[in-house]
Scaffold this active site. Structure first.
Site, PDB file in Angstrom:
ATOM      1  N   THR A 243      -4.222  -0.602  -7.321  1.00 61.35           N
ATOM      2  CA  THR A 243      -5.221   0.596  -7.501  1.00 61.35           C
ATOM      3  C   THR A 243      -4.215   1.785  -7.559  1.00 61.35           C
ATOM      4  OG1 THR A 243      -6.874   1.843  -6.978  1.00 61.35           O
ATOM      5  CG2 THR A 243      -5.837   1.309  -5.116  1.00 61.35           C
TER       6      THR A 243
ATOM      7  N   SER B 127      -7.774   0.812   3.477  1.00 53.41           N
ATOM      8  CA  SER B 127      -7.986   0.503   2.095  1.00 53.41           C
ATOM      9  C   SER B 127      -9.442  -0.475   2.326  1.00 53.41           C
ATOM     10  CB  SER B 127      -7.142  -0.364   1.342  1.00 53.41           C
ATOM     11  OG  SER B 127      -7.385  -0.882   0.177  1.00 53.41           O
TER      12      SER B 127
ATOM     13  N   ASP C 144      -7.931   8.362   0.333  1.00 50.84           N
ATOM     14  CA  ASP C 144      -8.612   7.136   1.226  1.00 50.84           C
ATOM     15  C   ASP C 144      -8.499   7.442   2.650  1.00 50.84           C
ATOM     16  OD1 ASP C 144      -9.495   5.613  -0.687  1.00 50.84           O
ATOM     17  OD2 ASP C 144      -7.903   4.068  -0.795  1.00 50.84           O
TER      18      ASP C 144
ATOM     19  N   ASN D  58      -6.394   4.200  -6.929  1.00 53.16           N
ATOM     20  CA  ASN D  58      -7.661   5.019  -6.376  1.00 53.16           C
ATOM     21  C   ASN D  58      -8.483   5.406  -7.373  1.00 53.16           C
ATOM     22  OD1 ASN D  58      -9.291   5.425  -4.314  1.00 53.16           O
ATOM     23  ND2 ASN D  58      -8.464   7.364  -4.080  1.00 53.16           N
TER      24      ASN D  58
ATOM     25  N   GLY E 247     -13.721  -1.485  -6.781  1.00 52.39           N
ATOM     26  CA  GLY E 247     -15.092  -0.806  -6.229  1.00 52.39           C
ATOM     27  C   GLY E 247     -15.154  -0.072  -5.193  1.00 52.39           C
ATOM     28  N   GLY E 248     -13.920   0.518  -4.604  1.00 56.05           N
ATOM     29  CA  GLY E 248     -14.009   0.984  -3.493  1.00 56.05           C
ATOM     30  C   GLY E 248     -14.692   0.537  -2.236  1.00 56.05           C
TER      31      GLY E 248
ATOM     32  N   THR F  95     -10.116   0.344  -9.877  1.00 52.53           N
ATOM     33  CA  THR F  95      -9.112  -0.430  -9.238  1.00 52.53           C
ATOM     34  C   THR F  95      -9.181  -1.684 -10.216  1.00 52.53           C
ATOM     35  OG1 THR F  95      -9.380   0.729  -7.018  1.00 52.53           O
ATOM     36  CG2 THR F  95      -8.601  -1.566  -6.951  1.00 52.53           C
TER      37      THR F  95
ATOM     38  N   ARG G   1       0.728  -1.061   0.081  1.00 53.05           N
ATOM     39  CA  ARG G   1       0.148   0.023  -0.104  1.00 53.05           C
ATOM     40  C   ARG G   1       0.909   1.245   0.059  1.00 53.05           C
ATOM     41  NH1 ARG G   1      -5.108   1.742  -1.067  1.00 53.05           N
ATOM     42  NH2 ARG G   1      -6.069   2.951   0.606  1.00 53.05           N
TER      43      ARG G   1
HETATM   44  O1  DON Z   1      -8.027   1.042  -1.414  1.00 61.68           O
HETATM   45  C1  DON Z   1      -9.200   1.267  -1.546  1.00 61.68           C
HETATM   46  O2  DON Z   1     -10.114   1.036  -0.870  1.00 61.68           O
HETATM   47  C2  DON Z   1      -9.571   2.368  -2.803  1.00 61.68           C
HETATM   48  N1  DON Z   1      -8.634   3.136  -2.913  1.00 61.68           N
HETATM   49  C3  DON Z   1     -10.151   1.428  -3.746  1.00 61.68           C
HETATM   50  C4  DON Z   1     -10.526   2.320  -5.117  1.00 61.68           C
HETATM   51  C5  DON Z   1     -11.360   1.425  -5.822  1.00 61.68           C
HETATM   52  O3  DON Z   1     -11.649   0.335  -5.747  1.00 61.68           O
HETATM   53  C6  DON Z   1     -11.817   2.198  -6.970  1.00 61.68           C
HETATM   54  N2  DON Z   1     -12.443   1.374  -7.929  1.00 61.68           N
HETATM   55  N3  DON Z   1     -13.374   1.100  -8.546  1.00 61.68           N
END
Ligand code: DON
Length: 601
Positions: free
Chosen positions: A428, A481, A452, A430, A503-504, A410, A138
């Site tokens: 990612t 994350s 984040d 991000n 997918g955040g 991501t 990370r």
């Molecule tokens: O680490 C995380 O949780 C976020 N930076 C992930 C971002 C993400 O999955 C965007 N995607 N669709």
């Protein structure tokens, strides 16, 4: 090997590399090694119900699509060319870690929305002999970063954590790949970077997906001439099928190939990053790069449905949140409920709500805050939390906040080799194309991972997450994350499922639903990936579903139980899964929501 088994595996070899393409750009189908139907063997992994029985009538992705199948190795990633790079490594005798490294660097070239040198991620490994390892690569906050660096005079957090040089954390991907390769790799490092270097130097045909993604960035990239020079030649995104060459990126990959991570963290690439920071007002220094380390951390181990799940611990909240949700749900026996009925969605939503409340309150970088993992995953705590779920009524989340727009990219890839070594990586920068800032001369995009962090306590970030002090910014700290690369081990000891998604915040709830679909409801790998998904993250107090993903009667019943429910824009995630059947067949399932590919042999 019995004659029957040998014949069966020969039949698989004869079919060559089998492939599933999810929303595949037309040009890519020609490059795949084969698109032959996988035959009846693959169907044995899928539940026999028809699409209408399994998914709502209006749902666009079918339940009768068969996954790719192979008797030896399988690579599933968000891009055909990246999967092909991994498959070639496996065929050459490389193991799953080797193939993962090749996939990672190839994605950095062909999938710049999310694939990266300038980002970070998490890797979960399970070797054929049962060793388990989880790697944290990370990004870290620069040493010059501070708790309130994004808060302006009015007490608001502006856009600097999302776009531009100040949004970038210290990248971890190159260190991560090198560390994984040092411990587990078999083939030479430079061999693994070669496909990426060639794709960057010689170019690759632009897919419709990339064309569209670049079109969406026209305004944003106009503020970053070095970025526009690469991705908007002649001021426009390259048209579909045009060849995109990235000579600066090829030079960076060559340097990393020749000199290892040293080139990135101490050599001319490091100098370029620092020069870029000086030009754009960013914070990453020479010392930040020199001090960056990827870290092997203890896995989060979850017992569910007779299986052992291995997932990622802090600074990802993924494993803990998944463990909390499954721990609560285990107390309700989802197997006895109809798949995706109001009863089931209600229980899942209530588990999501509670686990995300804990995430936002307690989780952060374990090197900076004490994270009560053992308590959060203890049977006693999960019992008490599970008991607060009312099977008939939604529990309101307090206080409520406005919904933040959801966006971005991501990517996840899953690899399994013929010996049975398995790798799950989510990586990612991000947001889509990260900070939008490219390192001039080095040709790669920097992340906007600083968003984040809790940029301002109580205020939602880009994904609407309202986070607390445990995830506040500090020099050298890793931002929390949601990434949840996960490996499921069957009771017989085989690796059964390798999975993960972007997918955040929806990452962890998507992995939850894939796991429940397969382990509780017996869906096959492709069905579990294709299935509609829902999401709740405590705040905002909103149950979101994908268009056509819930029967109207289910929506009505959920509303009756007190849920605020809303159709989300677009789809949730881009899952890439590998399932291994009891007789050892590897099934690869790429998500039709994205443009990925499962390639096996
Ligand atoms: O680490 C995380 O949780 C976020 N930076 C992930 C971002 C993400 O999955 C965007 N995607 N669709």
């Amino acid at each position: 090997m019995s004659i029957a088994r040998r014949l069966a595996s020969l039949a698989f070899l004869a079919l060559g590399s089998l492939i599933t393409l999810g929303g595949q750009p037309a040009w890519a189908t020609g490059t795949a090694a084969g698109t032959a139907p996988v035959g009846t063997q693959a169907k044995t992994a899928e539940r026999a119900d028809t699409s209408t029985a399994l998914f709502p009538a209006g749902w666009p992705f079918p339940a009768d699509r068969t996954p790719a199948a192979g008797s030896r190795g399988m690579v599933v990633s968000a891009d055909t060319l990246a999967s092909a790079a991994g498959l070639a490594v496996l065929r050459e005798g490389g193991n799953a870690i080797d193939a993962a490294v090749a996939v990672h660097f190839a994605l950095a070239v062909v999938y710049p929305q999310a694939g990266n040198l300038g980002g970070g991620g998490f890797m979960v490994v399970r070797t054929a002999d049962g060793r388990e390892a989880t790697l944290d690569f990370r990004e870290r906050a620069p040493l010059a970063a501070g708790r309130d660096m994004y808060v302006d005079e009015d007490g608001k957090a502006g856009s600097a954590s999302r776009t531009g040089h100040l949004a970038a954390g210290v990248p971890g991907s190159v260190a991560g790949m090198a560390k994984a390769h040092r411990r587990f790799g078999r083939l030479a490092w430079d061999r693994l970077l070669e496909p990426a270097r060639r794709l960057a130097a010689e170019g690759f045909p632009v897919s419709e997906r990339l064309h569209d993604a670049l079109t969406a960035q026209l305004e944003r990239f106009s503020h970053f001439p070095a970025t526009a020079a690469i991705f908007l030649p002649d001021g426009r995104p390259p048209s579909r099928g045009a060849v995109l060459r990235q000579p600066d990126l090829a030079r960076s990959l060559e340097a990393i190939s020749d000199s290892g991570p040293h080139a990135f963290y101490r050599g001319w690439i490091a100098d370029s990053v620092v020069a870029e920071m000086e030009r754009g007002g960013g914070l990453i220094s020479k010392r930040d790069l020199e001090e960056y380390r990827a870290i092997w951390r203890g896995p989060i181990v979850i017992q569910y449905a007779g299986r052992r799940l291995i997932s990622m611990g802090p600074p990802s909240g993924g494993g803990v949140v998944l463990g909390e949700m499954l721990g609560m749900l285990e107390r309700f026996d989802l197997r006895g409920l109809e798949y995706r009925s109001a009863d089931e969605i209600h229980l899942m939503t209530e588990a999501m709500r509670r686990a995300y409340a804990d995430r936002n309150r307690h989780l952060g970088d374990p090197d900076f805050v004490s994270v009560p993992i053992d308590r959060l995953l203890s049977p006693a705590y999960l019992d008490s939390l599970g008991k607060t779920i009312d099977p008939e009524r939604a529990t309101p989340s307090e206080p409520d906040v406005a919904v933040a727009p959801e966006s971005a990219q991501t990517t996840h890839y899953s690899v399994l080799d013929s010996a049975g070594n398995a790798v799950a990586v989510t990586t990612t920068i991000n947001g889509s194309f990260g900070s939008a800032a490219v390192v001039r001369g080095a040709g790669f995009l920097l992340n906007n991972e600083m968003d984040d962090f809790t940029t301002r306590p109580g205020e939602p970030n880009m994904y609407g997450l309202v986070q607390g002090e445990s995830n506040s910014i500090a020099p050298g700290k890793r931002m929390l994350s949601a990434m949840t690369p996960t490996i499921v081990v069957a009771p017989d000891g085989r690796t059964e499922l390798v999975t993960g998604t972007p997918g955040g915040p929806t990452i962890t709830t998507s992995v939850l639903q894939v796991v429940v679909a397969q382990l509780d409801h017996g869906l096959g790998a492709q069905q579990a990936v294709n299935a509609p998904r829902v999401h709740h993250q405590h705040l905002p107090d909103l149950l979101r579903y994908e268009r056509g993903g819930l029967e109207p009667s289910v929506i009505e019943e959920l509303e009756r139980r007190g849920h605020r429910i809303e159709e989300r824009a677009g789809f949730s995630g881009d899952v890439q899964s590998i399932y291994v059947s009891p007789d050892g067949v590897r099934y690869g399932a790429a998500d039709p929501r994205g443009g990925g590919a499962a390639l096996g042999y």
